[in-house]
Design an enzyme around this catalytic site. Structure first.
Site, mmCIF file in Angstrom:
data_model
loop_
_atom_site.group_PDB
_atom_site.id
_atom_site.type_symbol
_atom_site.label_atom_id
_atom_site.label_comp_id
_atom_site.label_asym_id
_atom_site.label_seq_id
_atom_site.Cartn_x
_atom_site.Cartn_y
_atom_site.Cartn_z
ATOM 1 N N GLU A 36 0.785 -1.136 0.079
ATOM 2 C CA GLU A 36 0.077 0.087 0.028
ATOM 3 C C GLU A 36 1.071 1.131 -0.072
ATOM 4 O OE1 GLU A 36 -3.767 -1.242 2.800
ATOM 5 O OE2 GLU A 36 -1.876 -1.049 3.788
ATOM 6 N N ILE A 37 0.212 2.515 0.235
ATOM 7 C CA ILE A 37 1.070 3.642 0.287
ATOM 8 C C ILE A 37 1.814 3.801 1.445
ATOM 9 C CG2 ILE A 37 -0.600 5.000 -1.589
ATOM 10 C CD1 ILE A 37 -1.458 6.409 0.614
ATOM 11 N N TYR A 84 0.381 9.814 1.456
ATOM 12 C CA TYR A 84 -0.138 10.475 0.127
ATOM 13 C C TYR A 84 0.739 11.229 -0.430
ATOM 14 C CZ TYR A 84 -3.886 12.270 -2.675
ATOM 15 O OH TYR A 84 -4.944 12.437 -3.667
ATOM 16 N N CYS A 124 -4.161 -1.576 -2.737
ATOM 17 C CA CYS A 124 -3.978 0.059 -3.053
ATOM 18 C C CYS A 124 -3.194 0.497 -4.120
ATOM 19 C CB CYS A 124 -3.645 0.731 -1.727
ATOM 20 S SG CYS A 124 -3.606 2.385 -1.636
ATOM 21 N N LEU A 125 -2.184 1.234 -3.893
ATOM 22 C CA LEU A 125 -1.026 1.728 -4.830
ATOM 23 C C LEU A 125 -0.616 0.149 -5.535
ATOM 24 C CD1 LEU A 125 1.091 3.124 -6.517
ATOM 25 C CD2 LEU A 125 2.487 2.727 -4.278
ATOM 26 N N ASP A 173 -15.816 2.650 -2.264
ATOM 27 C CA ASP A 173 -14.404 3.314 -2.277
ATOM 28 C C ASP A 173 -14.377 4.658 -3.120
ATOM 29 O OD1 ASP A 173 -11.491 3.763 -2.760
ATOM 30 O OD2 ASP A 173 -10.965 1.830 -3.469
ATOM 31 N N HIS A 204 -12.599 1.241 0.802
ATOM 32 C CA HIS A 204 -11.259 1.066 0.567
ATOM 33 C C HIS A 204 -10.549 0.464 1.700
ATOM 34 C CE1 HIS A 204 -7.584 2.070 -1.894
ATOM 35 N NE2 HIS A 204 -7.195 2.251 -0.999
#
Length: 419
Positions: A36-37, A84, A124-125, A173, A204
């Site tokens: 993920e981020i 972010y 996610c990412l 999401d 999400h």
């Protein structure tokens, strides 16, 4: 599972770190797990360990190594802002190159079974990167993306997909609004090797344990679909029937508690739904088996199989259990002294596996039928039955609707067209 941090060299001579974990067998098909981020944090390592329990050798590369090497963020508002900011400046094309380097490295490891293909899973990412890797890297036999962001902008890349792709989409999401979701679903429907699933009323990160939006039923369903696709494309393949029968052999025939526990994962659980008996975790479940199950069942207890459905990750068993109630049975009739009655009850078991080990058992039966048969429940005037429930399962020609007072009132009435 005990993982390790390793270093991966790029073609330019630079290097970045990654978390590597292998299954207990020491070897399994290779998967690159995309973060993920928030970096390769504890949550991602737990995801890797979970997949390793499924039989995979898993590599989690540090995809932020160019801008914030080895960063591990939590989920506070402050950490989210940092994450972010990293995401906004992230170059996804370089990310795919890093996945390529990770796949190349994975193939050099003795823990990676190269007799099958390779997989990529991401969140996610990482969900979008798994999608891009599937479309751009021909060695990816199977890719799975959880709530990838921005897929609607790269749908044209599906034309290059060689392997299988599974997408998990959260209905609520905010990063994938309805128009984007519909575009993804429409594009996915054009390809037989793409499956896109929408999980209703979840947001999400619904598959990240302990998160604000974690939804266990959806996360479990998505995981089962993920592992099924991976099994189909890269393995490993297990004989779940043989594993299940070995487990019940030790429960009912050898009555060997250590051997029973050896068929299960490190932290299994059993739930007998009607009586809430069983246990969660190695210690509690071993105690339950030792003192309240394996050595307490009647000597004449017998299982008659009715049907069995075998999937990629679970077995559903339908059977009749029969026994003489000549001993106190804590798990089935807790607190009820022996009545000497003979009992036959239909049962259903949903048996989940993780890799080659049994993960959990959900066992269902009609407790009212049991109570009627041992004389603790008078069925008169109640919509319950005794041994008839087992008899009719064995012989469908026995009368139906005998508990319905209104059944005779419909005799001879018109049924209607088309029925």
């Amino acid at each position: 599972m005990a993982g390790q941090t390793i270093q991966i060299k790029t073609e330019t001579g630079k290097q970045f770190s990654a978390y590597l974990v292998a299954p207990s067998s020491g070897k399994g098909p290779g998967i690159v797990l995309c973060q993920e981020i928030f970096g390769v944090n504890a949550a991602m390592r737990e995801k890797a360990n979970f997949l390793a329990e499924e039989g995979y050798t898993v590599l989690v590369p540090d995809l932020f190594w160019r801008s914030a090497a080895n960063i591990e963020l939590g989920y506070t508002p402050e950490d989210f802002q940092k994450a972010y900011a990293l995401y906004q400046q992230y170059d996804e094309n370089l990310g795919v190159e890093d996945i390529q380097d990770s796949l190349t490295y994975l193939q050099t490891r003795p823990e990676c079974d190269m007799s099958t293909g390779l997989g990529v899973v991401g969140y996610c990412l990482g969900g979008k990167l798994a999608y891009l890797a599937a479309c751009r890297l021909p060695e990816v036999a199977c890719a799975v993306g959880y709530y990838g962001v921005g897929l609607e902008n790269v749908l044209d890349e599906l034309a290059n997909l060689k392997g299988r792709l599974v997408l998990h989409i959260a209905e609520l999401d905010q990063f994938t609004p309805p128009d984007a979701r519909q575009a993804i679903l429409q594009a996915a429907s054009q390809y037989s090797n793409v499956k896109a699933y929408v999980y209703e009323d979840v947001d999400h990160a619904f598959a990240r344990p302990k998160s604000e939006h974690y939804h266990k039923p959806s996360a479990r369903f998505a995981h089962e679909r993920t592992v099924t696709a991976l099994h189909d494309m890269i393995g490993p393949h297990y004989d779940l029937v043989a594993l299940w029968e070995e487990h019940i052999r030790h429960e009912f025939d050898t009555r060997d508690v250590p051997a029973t526990m050896a068929t299960m994962v490190a932290e299994p659980y059993v739930n007998h739904i009607p009586t809430l008996t069983g246990g969660v975790g190695q210690s509690q479940l071993a105690r339950f088996y030792r003192y309240h199950f394996v050595h307490q069942n009647p000597e004449d207890m017998k299982i008659t199989s009715i049907s069995r459905t075998v999937g990629s990750t679970q077995v559903v068993d339908e059977f009749i259990m029969s026994f003489t109630h000549d001993t106190e049975i804590d798990w089935l009739l807790p607190g009820v002294k022996p009545t000497g009655k003979y009992v036959e009850i239909p049962m259903l078991g949903v048996i989940q596996f993780r890799g080659s080990k049994l993960c959990h058992e959900h066992i269902y039966w009609d407790q009212a039928s049991v109570l009627v048969q041992i004389g603790l429940l008078n069925p008169e005037g109640l919509p319950v039955a005794g041994v008839e429930t087992a008899k009719k399962l064995l012989n469908e020609d026995l009368p139906s609707n005998t508990l319905m007072p209104s059944w005779n009132s419909s005799e001879g009435k018109p049924i209607g067209e088309g029925v």
